[in-house]
Design a protein around this motif. Structure first.
Motif, PDB file in Angstrom:
ATOM      1  N   GLY A  87      14.651 -16.144   6.135  1.00  0.00           N
ATOM      2  CA  GLY A  87      15.042 -15.654   4.811  1.00  0.00           C
ATOM      3  C   GLY A  87      16.473 -15.160   4.812  1.00  0.00           C
ATOM      4  N   LEU A  88      16.866 -14.460   5.872  1.00  0.00           N
ATOM      5  CA  LEU A  88      18.239 -13.978   5.997  1.00  0.00           C
ATOM      6  C   LEU A  88      19.214 -15.150   6.037  1.00  0.00           C
ATOM      7  N   ALA A  89      18.891 -16.163   6.841  1.00  0.00           N
ATOM      8  CA  ALA A  89      19.768 -17.337   6.941  1.00  0.00           C
ATOM      9  C   ALA A  89      19.878 -18.052   5.601  1.00  0.00           C
ATOM     10  N   MET A  90      18.774 -18.153   4.881  1.00  0.00           N
ATOM     11  CA  MET A  90      18.817 -18.802   3.565  1.00  0.00           C
ATOM     12  C   MET A  90      19.655 -17.975   2.581  1.00  0.00           C
ATOM     13  N   TYR A  91      19.514 -16.667   2.640  1.00  0.00           N
ATOM     14  CA  TYR A  91      20.271 -15.793   1.743  1.00  0.00           C
ATOM     15  C   TYR A  91      21.776 -15.925   1.976  1.00  0.00           C
ATOM     16  N   VAL A  92      22.211 -15.776   3.234  1.00  0.00           N
ATOM     17  CA  VAL A  92      23.646 -15.880   3.497  1.00  0.00           C
ATOM     18  C   VAL A  92      24.130 -17.320   3.343  1.00  0.00           C
ATOM     19  N   GLY A  93      23.218 -18.292   3.483  1.00  0.00           N
ATOM     20  CA  GLY A  93      23.574 -19.676   3.191  1.00  0.00           C
ATOM     21  C   GLY A  93      23.937 -19.864   1.729  1.00  0.00           C
TER      22      GLY A  93
END
Length: 103
Positions: A70-76
């Motif tokens: 979720g963090l990676a998707m958010y900063v993506g």
């Protein structure tokens, strides 16, 4: 040759990225927010610190807890906006700056 991204898809991605930016203030408790379109940290700006700075990364990691995907998707999503706002920056460098640290 890379296929052209349809306009509706680009608009959808841009809208998602803007919503991600809107959520930053809550996730970071109003501190270490990006100054756009340069994407430098507002708090660390005197030192010219690129965003996400270490305190922002720590706060985002805490906010997402075990949900690294979720963090990676958010900063993506934020990366998409940063690429649009910094067209001369290297996409690979921006990926390293925005997403790679989430692994």
């Amino acid at each position: 040759m890379m296929a052209e991204i349809p306009t509706t898809l680009r608009a959808t991605r841009a809208g998602e990225a803007l919503r991600a930016v809107d959520g930053l203030e809550r996730r970071l408790d109003g501190e270490h927010l990006p100054r756009r379109p340069e994407w430098d940290c507002r708090t660390c700006a005197q030192r010219g610190t690129p965003w996400p700075c270490e305190p922002a990364r720590a706060a985002l990691t805490k906010a997402y807890g075990e949900n690294r995907s979720g963090l990676a998707m958010y900063v993506g999503g934020l990366l998409v906006l940063a690429i649009a706002e910094m067209p001369t920056a290297s996409t690979a460098d921006l990926y390293e700056r925005f997403v790679a640290w989430t692994r």
